[in-house]
Design a protein around this motif. Structure first.
Motif, PDB file in Angstrom:
ATOM      1  N   GLN A   1       0.816  -1.216   0.000  1.00  0.00           N
ATOM      2  CA  GLN A   1       0.000   0.000   0.000  1.00  0.00           C
ATOM      3  C   GLN A   1       0.846   1.262   0.000  1.00  0.00           C
ATOM      4  OE1 GLN A   1      -3.406  -0.101  -0.368  1.00  0.00           O
ATOM      5  NE2 GLN A   1      -3.109   2.067  -0.795  1.00  0.00           N
ATOM      6  N   ALA A   2       1.992   1.256   0.665  1.00  0.00           N
ATOM      7  CA  ALA A   2       2.847   2.455   0.696  1.00  0.00           C
ATOM      8  C   ALA A   2       3.288   2.848  -0.712  1.00  0.00           C
ATOM      9  CB  ALA A   2       4.063   2.206   1.586  1.00  0.00           C
ATOM     10  N   VAL A   3       3.617   1.868  -1.532  1.00  0.00           N
ATOM     11  CA  VAL A   3       4.019   2.153  -2.916  1.00  0.00           C
ATOM     12  C   VAL A   3       2.814   2.649  -3.706  1.00  0.00           C
ATOM     13  CG1 VAL A   3       4.871   1.128  -5.069  1.00  0.00           C
ATOM     14  CG2 VAL A   3       5.958   0.545  -2.900  1.00  0.00           C
ATOM     15  N   MET A   4       1.670   2.001  -3.512  1.00  0.00           N
ATOM     16  CA  MET A   4       0.451   2.418  -4.223  1.00  0.00           C
ATOM     17  C   MET A   4       0.086   3.856  -3.873  1.00  0.00           C
ATOM     18  SD  MET A   4      -0.198  -0.117  -6.141  1.00  0.00           S
ATOM     19  CE  MET A   4      -1.747   0.430  -6.816  1.00  0.00           C
ATOM     20  N   ASP A   5       0.172   4.217  -2.598  1.00  0.00           N
ATOM     21  CA  ASP A   5      -0.171   5.579  -2.175  1.00  0.00           C
ATOM     22  C   ASP A   5       0.758   6.608  -2.810  1.00  0.00           C
ATOM     23  OD1 ASP A   5      -2.208   4.520  -0.623  1.00  0.00           O
ATOM     24  OD2 ASP A   5      -1.078   4.666   1.266  1.00  0.00           O
ATOM     25  N   ALA A   6       2.051   6.341  -2.772  1.00  0.00           N
ATOM     26  CA  ALA A   6       3.014   7.272  -3.366  1.00  0.00           C
ATOM     27  C   ALA A   6       2.813   7.367  -4.881  1.00  0.00           C
ATOM     28  CB  ALA A   6       4.443   6.825  -3.042  1.00  0.00           C
ATOM     29  N   GLN A   7       2.520   6.242  -5.506  1.00  0.00           N
ATOM     30  CA  GLN A   7       2.251   6.218  -6.956  1.00  0.00           C
ATOM     31  C   GLN A   7       0.998   7.039  -7.270  1.00  0.00           C
ATOM     32  OE1 GLN A   7       3.839   5.155  -9.499  1.00  0.00           O
ATOM     33  NE2 GLN A   7       2.350   4.794 -11.093  1.00  0.00           N
ATOM     34  N   ASP A   8      -0.040   6.897  -6.456  1.00  0.00           N
ATOM     35  CA  ASP A   8      -1.278   7.648  -6.668  1.00  0.00           C
ATOM     36  C   ASP A   8      -1.036   9.156  -6.599  1.00  0.00           C
ATOM     37  OD1 ASP A   8      -2.708   5.304  -6.945  1.00  0.00           O
ATOM     38  OD2 ASP A   8      -3.492   5.325  -4.889  1.00  0.00           O
ATOM     39  N   VAL A   9      -0.295   9.601  -5.598  1.00  0.00           N
ATOM     40  CA  VAL A   9      -0.017  11.036  -5.444  1.00  0.00           C
ATOM     41  C   VAL A   9       0.736  11.563  -6.658  1.00  0.00           C
ATOM     42  CG1 VAL A   9       1.301  12.714  -4.086  1.00  0.00           C
ATOM     43  CG2 VAL A   9      -0.093  10.983  -2.921  1.00  0.00           C
ATOM     44  N   LEU A  10       1.747  10.836  -7.092  1.00  0.00           N
ATOM     45  CA  LEU A  10       2.529  11.273  -8.255  1.00  0.00           C
ATOM     46  C   LEU A  10       1.683  11.279  -9.524  1.00  0.00           C
ATOM     47  CD1 LEU A  10       5.181  12.049  -9.644  1.00  0.00           C
ATOM     48  CD2 LEU A  10       5.735   9.603  -9.764  1.00  0.00           C
ATOM     49  N   MET A  11       0.963  10.193  -9.771  1.00  0.00           N
ATOM     50  CA  MET A  11       0.156  10.104 -10.991  1.00  0.00           C
ATOM     51  C   MET A  11      -0.971  11.139 -10.993  1.00  0.00           C
ATOM     52  SD  MET A  11       1.340   8.092 -13.150  1.00  0.00           S
ATOM     53  CE  MET A  11       2.871   7.220 -13.013  1.00  0.00           C
ATOM     54  N   ASP A  12      -1.580  11.371  -9.838  1.00  0.00           N
ATOM     55  CA  ASP A  12      -2.633  12.395  -9.772  1.00  0.00           C
ATOM     56  C   ASP A  12      -2.084  13.765 -10.158  1.00  0.00           C
ATOM     57  OD1 ASP A  12      -4.428  10.466  -8.975  1.00  0.00           O
ATOM     58  OD2 ASP A  12      -4.552  11.138  -6.879  1.00  0.00           O
ATOM     59  N   TYR A  13      -0.902  14.071  -9.659  1.00  0.00           N
ATOM     60  CA  TYR A  13      -0.292  15.357  -9.995  1.00  0.00           C
ATOM     61  C   TYR A  13       0.022  15.435 -11.490  1.00  0.00           C
ATOM     62  CZ  TYR A  13       2.928  19.309 -10.013  1.00  0.00           C
ATOM     63  OH  TYR A  13       3.545  20.490 -10.297  1.00  0.00           O
ATOM     64  N   LEU A  14       0.577  14.362 -12.048  1.00  0.00           N
ATOM     65  CA  LEU A  14       0.892  14.359 -13.493  1.00  0.00           C
ATOM     66  C   LEU A  14      -0.375  14.471 -14.329  1.00  0.00           C
ATOM     67  CD1 LEU A  14       3.717  11.645 -13.609  1.00  0.00           C
ATOM     68  CD2 LEU A  14       3.963  14.144 -13.606  1.00  0.00           C
TER      69      LEU A  14
END
Length: 183
Positions: free
Chosen positions: A127-140
């Motif tokens: 989940q930690a990787v998924m959360d960080a990925q979500d934040v980055l992808m949302d910003y992009l």
């Protein structure tokens, strides 16, 4: 019968019983060793079979773990590649080296790859990787949809959070990496 005959007779009886006892003792000792050797051989064989089975189980666990870890690394590599591609597109578009039409085509490509990689990560990543990925992808995605501005420092910050979560997951290093450059 004389005393001498009695002693000879008693001596012969004791000698014959002692010899037979020695013979019985010797045979029982030999038979015990034979049985012990057979039992030990059977137990050794059984233990060797158990050890071999345990080795095969450990090899299978090791192989599955390595395959799983390799799958994670491949999925994480795909994340890095799509992020690098879209960031290169942002840089080219911001510096007027890429037309709006070409940028839109790259965004469509990015979106397709982003969705595929998200599925890969959902199967493998914590989940930690998924959360960080979500934040980055949302910003992009916000940048691509013109609801947020492209700022390299913010992208880098969010990317480093994602990369540090990835590094922690695959066990490269638990200490986070930081950007120490000037830009």
């Amino acid at each position: 019968m004389s005393w001498e005959d009695v002693f000879k007779l008693l001596g012969a009886a004791i000698f014959s019983l002692g010899g037979g006892g020695a013979l019985v003792f010797g045979l029982s000792s030999w038979l015990g060793k034979v049985w012990a050797g057979r039992i030990l051989g059977k137990e050794t064989h059984r233990l060797n079979l158990e050890v071999e089975a345990a080795k095969r189980s450990l090899d299978l666990i090791k192989e599955n773990t390595l395959r799983f870890q390799n799958d994670k690394i491949l999925a994480y590599r795909a994340v890095v590649e799509i992020i690098a591609r879209i960031l290169a597109t942002f840089d080219s578009y911001e510096s007027n080296r890429l037309s709006a039409t070409d940028a839109a085509a790259r965004f469509d490509e990015f979106n397709e790859h982003r969705i595929r990689v998200y599925g890969y990560l959902a199967m493998l990543a914590p989940q930690a990787v998924m959360d960080a990925q979500d934040v980055l992808m949302d910003y992009l995605l916000k940048i691509c949809n013109n609801t947020d501005q492209y700022e390299w420092a913010r992208v880098r910050e969010k990317a480093l959070v994602a990369f540090n979560a990835i590094r922690a997951d695959i066990g490269i290093d638990k200490s986070p990496i930081t950007y120490n450059g000037d830009l």
